[in-house]
Design a protein around this motif. Structure first.
Motif, PDB file in Angstrom:
ATOM      1  N   ALA A   1       0.834  -1.205   0.000  1.00 20.15           N
ATOM      2  CA  ALA A   1       0.000   0.000   0.000  1.00 20.15           C
ATOM      3  C   ALA A   1       0.867   1.253   0.000  1.00 20.15           C
ATOM      4  O   ALA A   1       0.576   2.230  -0.708  1.00 20.15           O
ATOM      5  CB  ALA A   1      -0.932  -0.012   1.212  1.00 20.15           C
ATOM      6  N   MET A   2       1.944   1.229   0.789  1.00 21.72           N
ATOM      7  CA  MET A   2       2.846   2.375   0.809  1.00 21.72           C
ATOM      8  C   MET A   2       3.518   2.560  -0.548  1.00 21.72           C
ATOM      9  O   MET A   2       3.589   3.668  -1.089  1.00 21.72           O
ATOM     10  CB  MET A   2       3.898   2.178   1.906  1.00 21.72           C
ATOM     11  N   GLY A   3       4.014   1.454  -1.129  1.00 27.04           N
ATOM     12  CA  GLY A   3       4.699   1.536  -2.412  1.00 27.04           C
ATOM     13  C   GLY A   3       3.810   2.046  -3.524  1.00 27.04           C
ATOM     14  O   GLY A   3       4.263   2.772  -4.418  1.00 27.04           O
ATOM     15  N   GLN A   4       2.544   1.696  -3.482  1.00 22.57           N
ATOM     16  CA  GLN A   4       1.615   2.169  -4.504  1.00 22.57           C
ATOM     17  C   GLN A   4       1.428   3.679  -4.433  1.00 22.57           C
ATOM     18  O   GLN A   4       1.109   4.313  -5.442  1.00 22.57           O
ATOM     19  CB  GLN A   4       0.278   1.443  -4.360  1.00 22.57           C
ATOM     20  N   GLN A   5       1.642   4.263  -3.261  1.00 23.24           N
ATOM     21  CA  GLN A   5       1.599   5.722  -3.131  1.00 23.24           C
ATOM     22  C   GLN A   5       2.916   6.363  -3.551  1.00 23.24           C
ATOM     23  O   GLN A   5       2.933   7.401  -4.210  1.00 23.24           O
ATOM     24  CB  GLN A   5       1.298   6.116  -1.678  1.00 23.24           C
ATOM     25  N   TRP A   6       4.023   5.740  -3.163  1.00 19.03           N
ATOM     26  CA  TRP A   6       5.346   6.354  -3.314  1.00 19.03           C
ATOM     27  C   TRP A   6       5.932   6.201  -4.711  1.00 19.03           C
ATOM     28  O   TRP A   6       6.541   7.133  -5.253  1.00 19.03           O
ATOM     29  CB  TRP A   6       6.291   5.721  -2.287  1.00 19.03           C
ATOM     30  N   LEU A   7       5.753   5.029  -5.305  1.00 18.81           N
ATOM     31  CA  LEU A   7       6.501   4.691  -6.511  1.00 18.81           C
ATOM     32  C   LEU A   7       6.121   5.473  -7.769  1.00 18.81           C
ATOM     33  O   LEU A   7       7.013   5.787  -8.572  1.00 18.81           O
ATOM     34  CB  LEU A   7       6.394   3.184  -6.774  1.00 18.81           C
ATOM     35  N   PRO A   8       4.850   5.806  -8.015  1.00 23.32           N
ATOM     36  CA  PRO A   8       4.524   6.438  -9.303  1.00 23.32           C
ATOM     37  C   PRO A   8       5.349   7.675  -9.633  1.00 23.32           C
ATOM     38  O   PRO A   8       5.743   7.868 -10.799  1.00 23.32           O
ATOM     39  CB  PRO A   8       3.036   6.780  -9.156  1.00 23.32           C
ATOM     40  N   ASN A   9       5.658   8.514  -8.657  1.00 24.34           N
ATOM     41  CA  ASN A   9       6.445   9.716  -8.932  1.00 24.34           C
ATOM     42  C   ASN A   9       7.939   9.449  -9.012  1.00 24.34           C
ATOM     43  O   ASN A   9       8.717  10.359  -9.325  1.00 24.34           O
ATOM     44  CB  ASN A   9       6.174  10.773  -7.863  1.00 24.34           C
ATOM     45  N   MET A  10       8.349   8.216  -8.737  1.00 18.32           N
ATOM     46  CA  MET A  10       9.766   7.868  -8.778  1.00 18.32           C
ATOM     47  C   MET A  10      10.207   7.348 -10.145  1.00 18.32           C
ATOM     48  O   MET A  10      11.407   7.200 -10.385  1.00 18.32           O
ATOM     49  CB  MET A  10      10.080   6.799  -7.718  1.00 18.32           C
ATOM     50  N   VAL A  11       9.270   7.058 -11.021  1.00 14.16           N
ATOM     51  CA  VAL A  11       9.614   6.465 -12.315  1.00 14.16           C
ATOM     52  C   VAL A  11       9.106   7.350 -13.449  1.00 14.16           C
ATOM     53  O   VAL A  11       8.253   8.226 -13.254  1.00 14.16           O
ATOM     54  CB  VAL A  11       9.022   5.043 -12.453  1.00 14.16           C
ATOM     55  N   HIS A  12       9.629   7.107 -14.642  1.00 12.95           N
ATOM     56  CA  HIS A  12       9.134   7.798 -15.830  1.00 12.95           C
ATOM     57  C   HIS A  12       7.655   7.455 -16.022  1.00 12.95           C
ATOM     58  O   HIS A  12       7.233   6.323 -15.743  1.00 12.95           O
ATOM     59  CB  HIS A  12       9.947   7.354 -17.050  1.00 12.95           C
ATOM     60  N   PRO A  13       6.846   8.408 -16.486  1.00 18.91           N
ATOM     61  CA  PRO A  13       5.413   8.118 -16.658  1.00 18.91           C
ATOM     62  C   PRO A  13       5.118   6.869 -17.475  1.00 18.91           C
ATOM     63  O   PRO A  13       4.122   6.175 -17.211  1.00 18.91           O
ATOM     64  CB  PRO A  13       4.892   9.381 -17.361  1.00 18.91           C
ATOM     65  N   ASP A  14       5.964   6.553 -18.445  1.00 17.64           N
ATOM     66  CA  ASP A  14       5.712   5.371 -19.271  1.00 17.64           C
ATOM     67  C   ASP A  14       5.880   4.062 -18.510  1.00 17.64           C
ATOM     68  O   ASP A  14       5.414   3.007 -18.973  1.00 17.64           O
ATOM     69  CB  ASP A  14       6.641   5.368 -20.487  1.00 17.64           C
ATOM     70  N   VAL A  15       6.565   4.108 -17.363  1.00 18.78           N
ATOM     71  CA  VAL A  15       6.776   2.890 -16.572  1.00 18.78           C
ATOM     72  C   VAL A  15       5.544   2.555 -15.734  1.00 18.78           C
ATOM     73  O   VAL A  15       5.295   1.391 -15.418  1.00 18.78           O
ATOM     74  CB  VAL A  15       8.025   3.050 -15.674  1.00 18.78           C
TER      75      VAL A  15
ATOM     76  N   ILE B   1       9.424  -3.448  -9.665  1.00 22.52           N
ATOM     77  CA  ILE B   1       9.986  -2.531  -8.670  1.00 22.52           C
ATOM     78  C   ILE B   1       9.136  -2.533  -7.405  1.00 22.52           C
ATOM     79  O   ILE B   1       9.658  -2.549  -6.283  1.00 22.52           O
ATOM     80  CB  ILE B   1      10.106  -1.113  -9.254  1.00 22.52           C
ATOM     81  N   LEU B   2       7.818  -2.548  -7.577  1.00 22.40           N
ATOM     82  CA  LEU B   2       6.929  -2.588  -6.418  1.00 22.40           C
ATOM     83  C   LEU B   2       7.163  -3.853  -5.600  1.00 22.40           C
ATOM     84  O   LEU B   2       7.200  -3.809  -4.358  1.00 22.40           O
ATOM     85  CB  LEU B   2       5.476  -2.497  -6.876  1.00 22.40           C
ATOM     86  N   ASP B   3       7.347  -4.979  -6.271  1.00 18.34           N
ATOM     87  CA  ASP B   3       7.625  -6.230  -5.558  1.00 18.34           C
ATOM     88  C   ASP B   3       8.917  -6.121  -4.743  1.00 18.34           C
ATOM     89  O   ASP B   3       9.017  -6.689  -3.645  1.00 18.34           O
ATOM     90  CB  ASP B   3       7.728  -7.391  -6.542  1.00 18.34           C
TER      91      ASP B   3
END
Length: 236
Positions: A121-135, A144-146
């Motif tokens: 749940a935390m990763g789903q909040q944090w990760l989107p802004n850490m990667v290129h939009p296409d990822v 990466i989430l795993d």
């Protein structure tokens, strides 16, 4: 005996974050990915790197928080590092006043989510802004989430404490004279290109590498480009 390359992962990351580079470089280097355990300061993490590394020279690369760990290694024992790579990282301490309070609240809020609802749940909040939009929404995003999920809330809390108490690394840069790679993704919102350009200017033997179509997780988002940059760096 092959030369040793110590690889310092970033926040909530494990050996998977360096897997493409280890696969490509292991024919020529003994690649060692550092495990921080529950250490909760960058200085303690750096001392662990030095205790794990060979007694003489070794090459050192750090991604994100791992770059800050690498800079603490340079603060303690620069004579032991033959080559230094700083990927998607920074040098600033926690800001004073409102900006610092905002960062602290955001980081501690994510720790609370991890403790209350789990790392996914935390990763789903944090990760989107850490990667290129296409990822976002891709198989790589899930990979990466795993990786983040394999970290525990206790590890996340310890590493968050380390980042909130991070020292100013700017004074370290002028003492770095070994061949240095300063690399980031062109679309890294957390550790942007201009920040890395300023860092590179303060080191006498630094080369700046900006990776196109790439966010913060450069080693996985653009593994071939990062590996090529690292090979060129290690051959200097």
């Amino acid at each position: 005996m092959q030369p040793v390359l110590m690889l310092c992962p970033g926040l909530m990351s494990d050996a998977a974050v360096w897997a493409p580079q280890v696969q490509a470089l292991s024919a020529k280097f003994d690649c060692v990915v550092v495990d921080y355990g529950l250490r909760h300061s960058l200085a303690d993490m750096a001392r662990h790197v030095l205790a794990t590394a060979p007694a003489d020279h070794f090459a050192l690369a750090g991604h994100s928080m791992g770059g800050r760990v690498a800079l603490e290694v340079m603060r303690i024992a620069p004579e032991r590092v033959s080559h230094l790579a700083l990927l998607d990282t920074g040098i600033q301490p926690l800001a004073v006043g409102t900006p610092g309070a905002t960062e602290k609240a955001g980081r501690l809020g994510l720790v609370a989510v991890a403790c209350d609802h789990g790392m996914r749940a935390m990763g789903q909040q944090w990760l989107p802004n850490m990667v290129h939009p296409d990822v976002r929404g891709s198989a790589l995003f899930d990979t990466i989430l795993d990786m983040l999920v394999r970290s525990s809330p206790e590890q996340f809390a310890a590493q968050t404490q380390a980042l909130l108490s991070r020292p100013d690394a700017a004074p370290v840069l002028p003492i770095i004279t070994c061949p240095t790679l300063v690399l980031t993704g062109e679309q890294d919102l957390w550790s942007p290109p201009e920040q890395h350009a300023a860092m590179a200017q303060k080191m006498s033997a630094a080369v700046l590498s900006l990776i196109p179509h790439c966010g913060h997780m450069s080693t996985l988002e653009q593994p071939d480009a990062v590996t090529r940059a690292m090979l060129a760096w290690l051959q200097r």
